[in-house]
Design an enzyme around this catalytic site. Structure first.
Site, PDB file in Angstrom:
ATOM      1  N   HIS A   1      -7.052  -5.912   2.142  1.00 26.91           N
ATOM      2  CA  HIS A   1      -5.956  -5.311   2.917  1.00 26.91           C
ATOM      3  C   HIS A   1      -5.362  -6.360   3.858  1.00 26.91           C
ATOM      4  CE1 HIS A   1      -6.947  -0.900   2.269  1.00 26.91           C
ATOM      5  NE2 HIS A   1      -8.131  -1.422   1.994  1.00 26.91           N
TER       6      HIS A   1
ATOM      7  N   HIS B   1      -9.973  -5.027  -3.497  1.00 29.59           N
ATOM      8  CA  HIS B   1      -8.662  -5.251  -2.885  1.00 29.59           C
ATOM      9  C   HIS B   1      -8.828  -5.690  -1.445  1.00 29.59           C
ATOM     10  CE1 HIS B   1      -9.789  -1.000  -2.624  1.00 29.59           C
ATOM     11  NE2 HIS B   1      -9.196  -0.963  -1.441  1.00 29.59           N
TER      12      HIS B   1
ATOM     13  N   GLN C   1     -14.743   2.116   0.866  1.00 25.98           N
ATOM     14  CA  GLN C   1     -13.926   1.768  -0.309  1.00 25.98           C
ATOM     15  C   GLN C   1     -13.667   3.024  -1.136  1.00 25.98           C
ATOM     16  OE1 GLN C   1     -15.612  -1.214  -2.929  1.00 25.98           O
ATOM     17  NE2 GLN C   1     -13.744  -1.370  -4.148  1.00 25.98           N
TER      18      GLN C   1
ATOM     19  N   ASN D   1     -12.848  -3.317   2.285  1.00 24.64           N
ATOM     20  CA  ASN D   1     -13.892  -2.298   2.242  1.00 24.64           C
ATOM     21  C   ASN D   1     -14.664  -2.536   0.947  1.00 24.64           C
ATOM     22  OD1 ASN D   1     -12.976  -1.011   4.636  1.00 24.64           O
ATOM     23  ND2 ASN D   1     -11.418   0.089   3.478  1.00 24.64           N
TER      24      ASN D   1
ATOM     25  N   ASP E   1       0.855  -1.187   0.000  1.00 25.35           N
ATOM     26  CA  ASP E   1       0.000   0.000   0.000  1.00 25.35           C
ATOM     27  C   ASP E   1       0.895   1.242   0.000  1.00 25.35           C
ATOM     28  OD1 ASP E   1      -3.204   0.531   1.077  1.00 25.35           O
ATOM     29  OD2 ASP E   1      -1.769   2.191   1.144  1.00 25.35           O
TER      30      ASP E   1
HETATM   31  P1  5GP Z   1      -9.817   1.482   0.238  1.00 22.31           P
HETATM   32  O1  5GP Z   1     -10.174   2.636   1.111  1.00 22.31           O
HETATM   33  O2  5GP Z   1     -10.328   1.650  -1.172  1.00 22.31           O
HETATM   34  O3  5GP Z   1     -10.153   0.152   0.847  1.00 22.31           O
HETATM   35  O4  5GP Z   1      -8.234   1.480   0.183  1.00 22.31           O
HETATM   36  C1  5GP Z   1      -7.486   1.934  -0.894  1.00 22.31           C
HETATM   37  C2  5GP Z   1      -6.030   1.772  -0.520  1.00 22.31           C
HETATM   38  O5  5GP Z   1      -5.272   1.966  -1.685  1.00 22.31           O
HETATM   39  C3  5GP Z   1      -5.544   2.791   0.515  1.00 22.31           C
HETATM   40  O6  5GP Z   1      -5.018   2.094   1.636  1.00 22.31           O
HETATM   41  C4  5GP Z   1      -4.499   3.592  -0.239  1.00 22.31           C
HETATM   42  O7  5GP Z   1      -3.400   3.948   0.576  1.00 22.31           O
HETATM   43  C5  5GP Z   1      -4.087   2.653  -1.352  1.00 22.31           C
HETATM   44  N1  5GP Z   1      -3.664   3.318  -2.577  1.00 22.31           N
HETATM   45  C6  5GP Z   1      -4.304   4.343  -3.204  1.00 22.31           C
HETATM   46  N2  5GP Z   1      -3.629   4.694  -4.328  1.00 22.31           N
HETATM   47  C7  5GP Z   1      -2.570   3.852  -4.411  1.00 22.31           C
HETATM   48  C8  5GP Z   1      -1.504   3.720  -5.375  1.00 22.31           C
HETATM   49  O8  5GP Z   1      -1.407   4.438  -6.371  1.00 22.31           O
HETATM   50  N3  5GP Z   1      -0.583   2.749  -5.133  1.00 22.31           N
HETATM   51  C9  5GP Z   1      -0.672   1.921  -4.043  1.00 22.31           C
HETATM   52  N4  5GP Z   1       0.287   0.998  -3.905  1.00 22.31           N
HETATM   53  N5  5GP Z   1      -1.650   2.020  -3.127  1.00 22.31           N
HETATM   54  C10 5GP Z   1      -2.584   2.990  -3.304  1.00 22.31           C
END
Ligand code: 5GP
Ligand code: ZN
Length: 140
Positions: A102, A100, A94, A87, A31
């Site tokens: 985590h 994805h 999300q 999420n 992440d």
């Molecule tokens: P969500 O809130 O959608 O479950 O989590 C999205 C996750 O993606 C977050 O933890 C955020 O830090 C990660 N993330 C967002 N953009 C990028 C990216 O460009 N590269 C990587 N490696 N992680 C990302």
């Protein structure tokens, strides 16, 4: 591949990712804004927004990767435990609409919380309501 999807761009190599595991159907990478050292995301290579959109076999592949990676991530960062979570949908937090999982390494005394802390106030459900919910899920 979906236009404007960050995770599709990582799959395609258009933006860099710290990739820790790749299979025919899945990719796992660090992440970019980690909640803890070793915070890893496991995604399907094809674009699917929600869990319900995933083909059965790819859903199984994701859990296989989570299962395999948890101990590797814990060992890599010397973690004491792991929280695994998804999420699934905007109301659940999300932000990236590409499925994805985590993998968040946890450490004794890290100040974090168990997964019970993610929802709002606990509902006070009657036995009848619980019966209805049980039936609605079981019979769907
Ligand atoms: P969500 O809130 O959608 O479950 O989590 C999205 C996750 O993606 C977050 O933890 C955020 O830090 C990660 N993330 C967002 N953009 C990028 C990216 O460009 N590269 C990587 N490696 N992680 C990302
Ligand atoms: Zn995507």
């Amino acid at each position: 591949m979906s236009e404007d999807c960050i995770f599709c761009a990582i799959v395609d190599g258009d933006i860099p990712g710290r990739i820790v595991r790749e299979t025919e159907t899945t990719l796992a990478f660090l992440d970019a804004n980690p909640l803890a050292p070793g915070h890893t995301l496991v995604i399907p290579k094809d674009h699917h927004a929600r869990l319900d959109d995933l083909p059965d076999d790819v859903a199984a592949d994701i859990f296989r990767d989570v299962h395999e990676l948890v101990s590797r991530v814990e060992d890599a960062v010397d973690a004491d435990a792991t929280t695994v979570g998804i999420n699934d949908g905007e109301a659940a937090g999300q932000e990236v609409p590409h499925v994805h999982a985590h993998i968040v390494p946890r450490f004794d005394g890290d100040g974090g919380h168990p997964i019970h802390a993610v929802a709002g106030d606990r509902p006070d459900l009657s036995d009848e309501e619980l019966d209805e919910i049980e039936a609605a899920i079981a019979e769907s």
